[in-house]
Design a protein around this motif. Sequence first.
Motif, PDB file in Angstrom:
ATOM      1  N   LYS A   1       0.841  -1.202   0.000  1.00 46.40           N
ATOM      2  CA  LYS A   1       0.000   0.000   0.000  1.00 46.40           C
ATOM      3  C   LYS A   1       0.878   1.254   0.000  1.00 46.40           C
ATOM      4  CE  LYS A   1      -4.009  -2.133   2.225  1.00 46.40           C
ATOM      5  NZ  LYS A   1      -5.027  -2.141   1.184  1.00 46.40           N
TER       6      LYS A   1
ATOM      7  N   ALA B   1      -6.661   9.540  -0.834  1.00 44.54           N
ATOM      8  CA  ALA B   1      -6.567  10.219   0.465  1.00 44.54           C
ATOM      9  C   ALA B   1      -5.122  10.613   0.753  1.00 44.54           C
ATOM     10  CB  ALA B   1      -7.079   9.283   1.558  1.00 44.54           C
TER      11      ALA B   1
ATOM     12  N   VAL C   1      -7.215   6.723   9.499  1.00 41.96           N
ATOM     13  CA  VAL C   1      -7.161   5.396   8.859  1.00 41.96           C
ATOM     14  C   VAL C   1      -5.729   4.876   8.904  1.00 41.96           C
ATOM     15  CG1 VAL C   1      -7.661   4.096   6.759  1.00 41.96           C
ATOM     16  CG2 VAL C   1      -9.044   6.112   7.317  1.00 41.96           C
TER      17      VAL C   1
ATOM     18  N   LYS D   1      -3.211   1.641   7.843  1.00 37.63           N
ATOM     19  CA  LYS D   1      -3.179   0.481   6.948  1.00 37.63           C
ATOM     20  C   LYS D   1      -1.831  -0.213   7.021  1.00 37.63           C
ATOM     21  CE  LYS D   1      -6.408   2.389   3.610  1.00 37.63           C
ATOM     22  NZ  LYS D   1      -6.739   2.639   2.213  1.00 37.63           N
TER      23      LYS D   1
ATOM     24  N   VAL E   1      -6.656  -2.962   7.602  1.00 38.60           N
ATOM     25  CA  VAL E   1      -7.084  -1.564   7.652  1.00 38.60           C
ATOM     26  C   VAL E   1      -7.901  -1.325   8.923  1.00 38.60           C
ATOM     27  CG1 VAL E   1      -8.478   0.219   6.530  1.00 38.60           C
ATOM     28  CG2 VAL E   1      -7.116  -1.364   5.148  1.00 38.60           C
TER      29      VAL E   1
ATOM     30  N   GLU F   1      -3.565   7.531   6.904  1.00 41.97           N
ATOM     31  CA  GLU F   1      -4.213   8.400   5.916  1.00 41.97           C
ATOM     32  C   GLU F   1      -5.506   9.011   6.396  1.00 41.97           C
ATOM     33  OE1 GLU F   1      -4.545   5.903   2.378  1.00 41.97           O
ATOM     34  OE2 GLU F   1      -6.682   5.751   2.689  1.00 41.97           O
ATOM     35  N   GLU F   2      -5.898  10.065   5.710  1.00 39.46           N
ATOM     36  CA  GLU F   2      -7.115  10.769   6.092  1.00 39.46           C
ATOM     37  C   GLU F   2      -8.329   9.927   5.718  1.00 39.46           C
ATOM     38  OE1 GLU F   2      -8.004  14.356   3.901  1.00 39.46           O
ATOM     39  OE2 GLU F   2      -7.367  13.445   2.032  1.00 39.46           O
ATOM     40  N   PHE F   3      -9.404  10.141   6.432  1.00 44.29           N
ATOM     41  CA  PHE F   3     -10.642   9.403   6.216  1.00 44.29           C
ATOM     42  C   PHE F   3     -11.452  10.111   5.136  1.00 44.29           C
ATOM     43  CE2 PHE F   3     -15.118   8.609   7.162  1.00 44.29           C
ATOM     44  CZ  PHE F   3     -15.123   7.229   7.241  1.00 44.29           C
ATOM     45  N   LEU F   4     -11.907   9.362   4.163  1.00 46.12           N
ATOM     46  CA  LEU F   4     -12.732   9.944   3.104  1.00 46.12           C
ATOM     47  C   LEU F   4     -14.180   9.542   3.311  1.00 46.12           C
ATOM     48  CD1 LEU F   4     -10.511   9.201  -0.039  1.00 46.12           C
ATOM     49  CD2 LEU F   4     -10.701  11.354   1.221  1.00 46.12           C
TER      50      LEU F   4
ATOM     51  N   GLU G   1     -18.652   3.762  -1.576  1.00 45.88           N
ATOM     52  CA  GLU G   1     -17.624   3.013  -2.308  1.00 45.88           C
ATOM     53  C   GLU G   1     -18.225   2.258  -3.484  1.00 45.88           C
ATOM     54  OE1 GLU G   1     -14.776   0.801   0.244  1.00 45.88           O
ATOM     55  OE2 GLU G   1     -15.783   1.892   1.850  1.00 45.88           O
TER      56      GLU G   1
ATOM     57  N   LYS H   1     -19.409  -4.712   2.620  1.00 43.98           N
ATOM     58  CA  LYS H   1     -18.283  -5.337   3.326  1.00 43.98           C
ATOM     59  C   LYS H   1     -18.582  -5.717   4.769  1.00 43.98           C
ATOM     60  CE  LYS H   1     -14.082  -4.083   0.981  1.00 43.98           C
ATOM     61  NZ  LYS H   1     -14.105  -2.914   0.097  1.00 43.98           N
TER      62      LYS H   1
ATOM     63  N   ASN I   1     -15.580  -5.683   9.330  1.00 40.44           N
ATOM     64  CA  ASN I   1     -15.440  -5.953   7.902  1.00 40.44           C
ATOM     65  C   ASN I   1     -15.339  -7.440   7.629  1.00 40.44           C
ATOM     66  OD1 ASN I   1     -15.507  -3.754   6.182  1.00 40.44           O
ATOM     67  ND2 ASN I   1     -13.419  -3.139   6.657  1.00 40.44           N
TER      68      ASN I   1
ATOM     69  N   ILE J   1      -9.350   4.155  -3.079  1.00 39.71           N
ATOM     70  CA  ILE J   1      -9.139   3.637  -1.723  1.00 39.71           C
ATOM     71  C   ILE J   1      -8.034   2.597  -1.787  1.00 39.71           C
ATOM     72  CG2 ILE J   1     -10.165   2.148   0.058  1.00 39.71           C
ATOM     73  CD1 ILE J   1     -11.433   4.720   0.409  1.00 39.71           C
ATOM     74  N   GLU J   2      -8.104   1.758  -2.805  1.00 39.28           N
ATOM     75  CA  GLU J   2      -7.072   0.729  -2.968  1.00 39.28           C
ATOM     76  C   GLU J   2      -7.093   0.188  -4.380  1.00 39.28           C
ATOM     77  OE1 GLU J   2      -7.778  -2.980  -1.014  1.00 39.28           O
ATOM     78  OE2 GLU J   2      -9.888  -2.993  -1.555  1.00 39.28           O
TER      79      GLU J   2
HETATM   80  P1  AMP Z   1      -8.921  -1.668   2.000  1.00 40.54           P
HETATM   81  O1  AMP Z   1      -8.447  -2.960   2.567  1.00 40.54           O
HETATM   82  O2  AMP Z   1      -7.841  -0.713   1.647  1.00 40.54           O
HETATM   83  O3  AMP Z   1      -9.965  -1.858   0.938  1.00 40.54           O
HETATM   84  O4  AMP Z   1      -9.762  -0.963   3.134  1.00 40.54           O
HETATM   85  C1  AMP Z   1     -10.844  -1.625   3.726  1.00 40.54           C
HETATM   86  C2  AMP Z   1     -11.979  -0.666   3.899  1.00 40.54           C
HETATM   87  O5  AMP Z   1     -11.611   0.396   4.776  1.00 40.54           O
HETATM   88  C3  AMP Z   1     -12.383   0.025   2.625  1.00 40.54           C
HETATM   89  O6  AMP Z   1     -13.243  -0.719   1.861  1.00 40.54           O
HETATM   90  C4  AMP Z   1     -13.059   1.258   3.169  1.00 40.54           C
HETATM   91  O7  AMP Z   1     -14.382   0.951   3.585  1.00 40.54           O
HETATM   92  C5  AMP Z   1     -12.253   1.584   4.385  1.00 40.54           C
HETATM   93  N1  AMP Z   1     -11.251   2.602   4.068  1.00 40.54           N
HETATM   94  C6  AMP Z   1      -9.985   2.414   3.681  1.00 40.54           C
HETATM   95  N2  AMP Z   1      -9.350   3.581   3.489  1.00 40.54           N
HETATM   96  C7  AMP Z   1     -10.246   4.549   3.759  1.00 40.54           C
HETATM   97  C8  AMP Z   1     -10.199   5.987   3.754  1.00 40.54           C
HETATM   98  N3  AMP Z   1      -9.075   6.664   3.460  1.00 40.54           N
HETATM   99  N4  AMP Z   1     -11.315   6.642   4.076  1.00 40.54           N
HETATM  100  C9  AMP Z   1     -12.439   5.982   4.412  1.00 40.54           C
HETATM  101  N5  AMP Z   1     -12.554   4.653   4.461  1.00 40.54           N
HETATM  102  C10 AMP Z   1     -11.469   3.930   4.137  1.00 40.54           C
END
Ligand code: AMP
Length: 425
Positions: free
Chosen positions: A107, A122, A147, A149, A159, A190-193, A197, A219, A229, A287-288
């Motif tokens: 990441k 973000a 957030v 990760k 996460v 990272e900042e929360f968005l 999704e 999720k 999740n 986000i990813e």
């Molecule tokens: P990821 O494994 O990176 O997909 O993250 C898992 C979940 O965390 C994502 O599907 C989002 O719901 C949440 N998430 C990850 N990053 C952010 C972010 N910067 N802002 C808000 N939600 C996030």
Amino acid sequence: MKILLLGSGGREHAFAWKLSQSPLCTELFIAPGNAGTRLHGTNVPIDPMDFEAVGRFVQERGIEMVIPGPEGPLVAGITDWFEQHAALRHVPVIGPTAEAARLEGSKAWAKNFMMENGIPTAASRVFTRETQEEGLTWLRKHRLPIVLKADGLAAGKGVVICQTHEEAEREFRDMLAGKFGEASARVVVEEFLEGIEFSVFVALDGKHWQILPVAKDYKRIGEGDAGPNTGGMGAVSPVPFADERMLEKVEEQIIRPTVAGLADEDIVYKGFLFLGLINVEGTPYVIEYNCRMGDPETEVVFPRLDTDLVALCHAIATGSLAGLEVKHDLYEAATVMLVSGGYPGAYEKGKLIEGLEEVSDCLVFHAGTRLDEEGRVRTNGGRVLAITALAETFPQALDLCYRNAEKIRFEGKYYRRDIGFDLMG
Ligand code: AMP
Ligand code: GLY
């Protein structure tokens, strides 16, 4: 064409179902597969992470194409391994090299890549054990929620969204101390968005791309998006707010600079790329990235894909995607995951599954299932079955999913009853 598909989840059952419909597919093997994939090919007891065993099988059986479903083998370099093996080099592996798969595998690398290429994501910083103190100072001033990760692969658990500074500090220390092993030796802060999704799937042949049907996954374990999740409890496709305008933005602001940025680094990406996006007031943010198809998204994306999947994979391998027409079915699709009681925490396996023969007007994709000695289907994982339906409208598709979800019985069965309801206005 003789094809070997790697993996054993609902996504792989959807792959097997779709591949086997192609007149180009003469023989299909799935390693290791599940009780559902065997309906479309031959399951073989090979671990997808055991490249030697995969390679031996490919040579012995004259396999002409390998399709890895999950990220594990890709991030570990199965594509490179085949390319470097004189006797296997001619067999295309449909997925990126380890270098390209860093989009998912690291990441920190992906964040840096996005920043360098002006791809909306973000704001973030990366810290290691050496910079832990600096990180803690940074965290204390960071706006909530925060957030965190883990850098590497952590089975979807890496996460954490922290609501307080205390929680963030504790989690940050735990991660760096090895909560996710080496995967959290580096931590992205990272900042929360805020936004909704959605998932965009792109087929890439190194130069050209084709966008597959868009999906949205659910999720959290609980209704109303509550609780921890999971790998995904259901999905829908298409996504009403991901309209043409939004997809144009995704293509121009994300896909094009991603492909150009990879080319700048001499990285050739061939395979499926999954963009995990969030719609922030009309702008798509990443986000990813994932270097594979999604699960359970594939269980709604492939039923809506009106294109031969073998031809699509062949075009990915041969760099001829530009000349392929990718058609999206107009029907709306929904899938509902039936999971084991206790999931995503501890759960029991081996429960007898009954009622499969009673389902009608839907597709049942097996995820965690296996056949027992008597040939009966038993649970074999947290996510057990994905019930997919296609119809003219979401309410009709969901009605079919839920009517069939009722008919299937196993001890501890649980599913969310609100998949897609947020989109029906
Ligand atoms: P990821 O494994 O990176 O997909 O993250 C898992 C979940 O965390 C994502 O599907 C989002 O719901 C949440 N998430 C990850 N990053 C952010 C972010 N910067 N802002 C808000 N939600 C996030
Ligand atoms: N459904 C999310 C994923 O496959 O990662």
